[in-house]
Scaffold this active site. Structure first.
Site, PDB file in Angstrom:
ATOM      1  N   ASP A   1       0.752  -1.250  -0.095  1.00 56.20           N
ATOM      2  CA  ASP A   1      -0.091  -0.051  -0.131  1.00 56.20           C
ATOM      3  C   ASP A   1       0.846   1.247   0.154  1.00 56.20           C
ATOM      4  OD1 ASP A   1      -2.662   1.014   0.578  1.00 56.20           O
ATOM      5  OD2 ASP A   1      -1.709   1.877   2.272  1.00 56.20           O
TER       6      ASP A   1
ATOM      7  N   GLU B   1       1.455  -0.654  -5.016  1.00 56.00           N
ATOM      8  CA  GLU B   1       0.572   0.549  -5.354  1.00 56.00           C
ATOM      9  C   GLU B   1       1.231   1.699  -5.487  1.00 56.00           C
ATOM     10  OE1 GLU B   1      -3.274   3.099  -3.654  1.00 56.00           O
ATOM     11  OE2 GLU B   1      -1.508   2.176  -2.336  1.00 56.00           O
TER      12      GLU B   1
END
Length: 557
Positions: A221, A280
């Site tokens: 993330d 990401e």
């Protein structure tokens, strides 16, 4: 000087990489499960790991290779689990650590791999480190593991710099003793200071903890956000919202992040079984995204430029070509995606005029959106590389754009000036059956209300129904697995096509996508494999309806 400030030149290990084209992740189809909205195993209205385990056979039969789980760690849930209080524990709302272990084992028994979310940019404000940092006050060594700073102004009443939170408002919150701490997202999500060696040590330990349990990889993330520019410089009046995703920011896509990922890669490579990282990473260009997937760093990076593209042949061709050109020199596969838990589902995005962004507040033309979404999916699955599917897209689910304000939980919605705050619309629990209080999601209700028409979009309603979106996905994944040309490789051969039509060949496979609102006639490129809508073939030609993608093979034609 930051320990992550240098970015050595890419390592030249392309000969080794070339031999890795056999690796599963280079052509895998990976399915994202958002645990709270996938399946509820205990009937409390919230999805959980027990529910995910019960539906693993469905995912195997759908034809995917791996499952990526959004966070299920111990968390106060200020941002749906992306505020982690304990990286080695499962939140009771999702189950126990034994449930996580059993899920991994069940998935492996079914031939599925498990990828878990890792959240290294920030923790929860309820993380033990942060709670102790607050309690111990200024000068505490624990504060050095985050970004605590004195404020500006006569009495330190102003934030240390002019950065804004991605969710809106200042990126700084002042604590009672007068210092400020940095949070690029919600105030409940303080950013780690990756210049502190204890942070790196902790996350290397966390990686080993989950690798020892048996997970097959990690989705990282905010992979672009860990390292901040030295001195945390002001933006100096530049419009942050316009710069995001369009320029290197002092808090995003700093070159120093790559040293972290080289360290992580050495750990992953110690483990057998082709474990992977997927980033990401929102970067200004596809070329900068490619930096994250150099041979000794991460394996995949989501292609957000592709996700953000309009349903337009010229725009799609450009982003496809640029992606393949950018990934080829570093030996990495392209990684395609159309929807996820942070953006409007593509069935709704394509139902609206282009230019509205990735968070849309109107339903648009539902039939148009579904037709384009089906065509876009076949186009994506025909491209070389790996593809990610978001739960429910195989049902053709739209965003729920009319959720009452009182049920919304997206923290961006309550902050107002950052993201649009309408991510709840793509997170509504998916329907499994035609009837029931939650359409088979669980024994009771669901944490976000499902529209009454969703029973007709359920797995039960679409299974075995000719032409349904679910059966289209099942057929597409079966063909993709059976056709050696699909997924593998690193290039396409573009074919001549009418304006508004994309056509390319990959060995014996041909894909043609009509992105126009009118029917078009093209050559029939062999034996029909699959189409997103009914087509008519006669005399060596094919008539494609508006917004339709077709797969052909020249083998045996």
């Amino acid at each position: 000087m930051s320990q992550y400030s240098a970015d050595p030149a890419p390592h030249s290990a392309l000969a080794t990489v070339a031999a890795a084209h056999r690796d599963w992740w280079r052509h895998a189809v990976i399915y994202q499960v958002y645990p709270r909205s996938f399946a509820d195993g205990d009937g409390d209205g919230m999805g959980d790991l027990q529910g995910v385990r019960s539906r693993l056979p469905y995912l195997r039969d759908l034809g995917v290779d791996a499952v990526w789980l959004s966070p299920f760690y111990a968390s106060p849930q200020a941002d749906a689990g992306y505020d982690v209080a304990d990286y080695r524990a499962v939140d009771p709302m999702f189950g126990t650590l034994l449930d996580a272990d059993a899920l991994v084992r069940d998935a492996h028994a079914l031939g599925l791999r498990i990828i878990v979310d890792l959240v290294p940019n920030h923790s929860s404000d309820q993380h033990e480190w942060f709670k102790r940092a607050l309690a111990e006050g200024p000068g505490s060594p624990l504060r050095d593991r985050y970004h605590f700073r004195p404020g500006k102004g006569e009495d330190g009443e102003l934030p240390p710099n002019d950065w804004e939170s991605i969710f809106g408002g200042p990126a700084w919150t002042r604590v009672p003793d007068g210092e400020w701490y940095l949070h690029l997202f919600a105030p409940e999500q303080p950013d780690f200071n990756w210049d502190h060696p204890a942070v790196g040590d902790e996350f290397r330990s966390i990686l080993r903890f989950w690798l020892d349990i048996g997970v097959d990889g990690f989705r990282v993330d905010v992979a672009h956000g860990l390292v901040k520019a030295e001195g945390l410089p002001d933006l100096g009046g530049r419009d942050q919202l316009k710069l995001l995703g369009n320029d290197v920011m002092p808090f995003f896509d700093q070159d120093g992040v790559h040293a972290i990922y080289r360290q992580w890669r050495t750990i992953l490579d110690e483990y057998s079984g082709d474990r992977i990282f997927v980033a990401e990473a929102w970067t200004p260009t596809i070329e900068r995204t490619a930096h994250y997937v150099r041979p000794d760093e991460l394996h995949q990076a989501f292609n957000f430029q592709y996700l953000s593209s309009a349903w337009d042949a010229a725009e799609l061709r450009e982003v496809i070509a640029r992606t393949l050109d950018a990934m080829r020199p570093v030996g990495a596969p392209a990684t395609w995606v159309l929807s996820n838990h942070d953006v409007t589902r593509h069935a709704t995005r394509f139902a609206n005029p282009p230019g509205l962004g990735t968070q849309i507040r109107t339903a648009g033309d539902r039939a148009l959106g579904l037709r384009r979404a089906r065509a876009a999916t076949l186009l994506m699955l025909a491209l070389p590389g790996s593809a990610y599917l978001y739960q429910g897209e195989e049902l053709g689910l739209p965003d729920v754009v009319d959720l009452p304000d009182e049920v919304r939980q997206d923290p961006a919605y309550f902050r107002g000036a950052g993201q649009d705050g309408f991510r709840d619309g793509c997170r509504v629990p998916i329907p499994w059956t035609r009837d029931g209080s939650s359409y088979g999601f669980g024994g009771g209700g669901s944490w976000l209300p499902q529209p009454p028409e969703w029973g007709g979009l359920s797995v039960q309603a679409q299974t075995g129904t000719p032409g349904s979106t679910l059966e289209l996905y099942r057929a597409a994944l079966a063909v993709r697995r059976a056709q050696a040309d699909l997924g593998a490789g690193e290039s396409v051969e573009w074919l001549k096509a009418p304006d508004g039509v994309l056509a390319f060949r990959r060995g014996e496979f041909v894909c043609v996508a009509n992105t126009t609102g009118e029917s078009v006639t093209t050559p029939a490129h062999g034996r029909l494999l699959l189409a997103s809508d009914e087509i008519a073939e006669t005399g060596g030609e094919a008539k494609l309806p508006a917004d339709t993608t077709v797969w052909w093979t020249t083998a045996g034609a």
